[in-house]
Scaffold this active site. Structure first.
Site, PDB file in Angstrom:
ATOM      1  CG  HIS A  37      31.254  14.389 105.828  1.00 18.22           C
ATOM      2  ND1 HIS A  37      32.452  15.036 105.971  1.00 18.22           N
ATOM      3  CD2 HIS A  37      30.711  14.310 107.069  1.00 18.22           C
ATOM      4  CE1 HIS A  37      32.647  15.327 107.262  1.00 18.22           C
ATOM      5  NE2 HIS A  37      31.603  14.903 107.942  1.00 18.22           N
ATOM      6  CB  SER A  58      19.503  17.328  75.595  1.00 15.54           C
ATOM      7  OG  SER A  58      20.509  17.085  74.633  1.00 15.54           O
ATOM      8  CE  LYS A 109      20.258  14.981  80.359  1.00 12.34           C
ATOM      9  NZ  LYS A 109      21.655  15.279  80.520  1.00 12.34           N
ATOM     10  CD  GLU A 153      21.329  22.241  85.334  1.00 12.74           C
ATOM     11  OE1 GLU A 153      22.453  22.167  84.828  1.00 12.74           O
ATOM     12  OE2 GLU A 153      20.302  21.825  84.762  1.00 12.74           O
TER      13      GLU A 153
END
Ligand code: ARG
Length: 457
Positions: free
Chosen positions: A157, A278, A284, A291
């Site tokens: 979970h 970024s 970043k 991804e």
């Protein structure tokens, strides 16, 4: 306009729009190598059966060699008005060697030809994917070997659950990939039957030898039903299903690593070589490759759905709809190969933040189940006692291992001083020692298995 190879009964030529709409050369030229292989085997068989002369066969084989050379040098002119890869090559062969080339299509239809090409293509693609799977497995096992002894929280979970060895966790992905490879290998066995000679759908009255062509092309045997041979696409459905399942595994791996790279988890630091920045936020550093592994799984699933939808409701035998089977397969293969490659590179370019992980390990009472196993009273009772021990820890903001024996005994007299050998993640993880568990000796034997199976030195 040139006369089509099938143009005999036609008085008018097709419109430009129809020509553009029905062509497949723009994508099926990817099958050229396998188309030529199939034609070589077919021509040799025709000669052996006395259906063409040995001289014609040699002319055809030489012409095919030359066409292959031209294609590979980028000198071959692919023509949309010649529709597809099969007719481009056949028409070019006729231009090149004349009459003998006109005999090549004896006892053959594009319906069995395209499937012969496609099965051969898929067979090679499967071999390539299986190799890449192994490469990723090696990268994961190598990463595990570099992080011997590191304990991480295991989650259910997405809440801290039980301590596990990082090696155990990484090997979970290796196991999944092994089944992914197994599915492809099974699929390869089933697809490796030869449709050539099924012709349009009914077979042929000419005395061909389908066993000879099947063997020459490395197939197990010719397919026994000519109608089945030209109408089904279950081999690609199976192939793309296997890819889709694998893509889901890789997507979950991607999600795991994206989470681990976050400030909140902080388990891994990917190197710059596998990170991107970024355009606005100068600080970043993002784990984009993983991804995109997650994202591209959508394409692979979509490719399968396209093909399932394509086949639904088609009557026997060949229908032109089936020309739409190629692009989803090419896309699925290209995408899954990229996903496997980048996942392996990512695995080679991350380091685990051992100190940080270790510092955060006491949080979450990961040793609670081990404690429950220790008590030696019926499990439900022991679950309750440990539950109350955890509640005491929560109220004091402490860990189970920090409770005194008196405190523990005040909850239940069953506690003894050896309880401390079961508390703390280092102790707890070692108690998971039955087959397939996370304790270090189990994991060591799992690692040994993979090291020898994958031949890692
Ligand atoms: N380009 C076609 C395909 O990929 C080849 C078979 C065409 N057969 C036909 N009778 N039109 O399906």
């Amino acid at each position: 306009k040139e006369n089509k190879l099938w143009g005999g009964r036609f008085e008018e030529s097709v419109t430009d729009a129809v020509e553009r709409f029905t062509e497949s050369i723009s994508f099926d030229k990817a099958l050229y190598k396998h188309d030529i292989m199939g034609s070589r085997a077919h021509a040799s068989m025709l000669a052996k059966q006395g259906l063409i002369s040995v001289g014609d066969r040699d002319g055809i084989l030489e012409g095919l060699n030359e066409i292959e050379r031209l294609i590979e040098n980028g000198e071959f002119v692919w023509r949309t008005d010649r529709e597809d890869v099969h007719m481009n090559i056949e028409a070019a062969l006729i231009d090149m060697i004349g009459e003998p080339a006109k005999k090549l299509h004896t006892a053959r239809s594009r319906n069995d030809q395209v499937l012969t090409d496609f099965r051969l293509w898929c067979r090679d693609a499967i071999d390539l994917i299986v190799e890449r799977i192994k490469h990723l497995q090696v990268a994961l096992v190598t990463l595990a070997l570099k992080n011997d002894g590191l304990i991480v929280p295991g989650y259910t979970h997405l809440q801290r659950a039980q301590p596990v060895l990082l090696q155990h966790l990484l090997l979970a992905f290796v196991e999944q990939l092994e089944r992914d490879a197994g599915r492809l290998v099974d699929c390869r066995v089933r697809l490796n039957f030869c449709p050539l000679g099924a012709c349009a759908l009914a077979g042929t009255g000419l005395p061909i030898d389908r066993f000879m062509t099947a063997e020459a092309l490395g197939f197990t045997a010719p397919m026994s039903n000519s109608i089945d041979a030209v109408s089904d696409r279950d081999f690609v459905l199976e192939f793309l299903s296997a890819n889709a399942i694998m893509a889901i595994h890789l997507s979950r791996l991607g999600e795991e690593w994206v989470l681990w790279a976050s400030e909140e988890f902080g388990f891994i630091t990917p190197s710059d070589a596998v990170s991107t920045g970024s355009s606005i936020m100068p600080q970043k550093k993002n784990p984009d490759p993983m991804e995109l592994v997650r994202g591209k799984s959508a394409r692979v699933v979509g490719d399968l759905v396209t093909l399932l939808t394509l086949c639904k409701g088609l009557p026997l035998a060949y229908n032109r709809d089936l020309q739409e089977d190629k692009e989803p397969v090419f896309d699925s293969v290209k995408t899954i190969l990229g996903m496997l490659e980048v996942s392996a590179e990512f695995a080679q370019n991350i380091s685990f933040n051992g100190d940080r992980i270790k510092k955060a390990l006491p949080a979450g009472h990961l040793d609670a189940t081990t404690l429950a196993d220790y008590l030696g009273v019926p499990f439900r009772t022991s679950h309750d006692i440990v539950g109350r021990s955890v509640a005491l820890c929560v109220s004091k903001n402490s860990q189970l291992r920090d409770l005194s024996l008196d405190e523990l005994r005040s909850l239940n007299p069953v506690f003894d001083k050896d309880v401390y050998e079961f508390l703390g993640v280092e102790n707890a993880v070692e108690k998971f020692c039955s087959y397939g568990s996370t304790g270090s000796s189990c994991v060591a034997s799992q690692l040994d298995y993979w090291i020898s199976k994958l031949q890692i030195s």
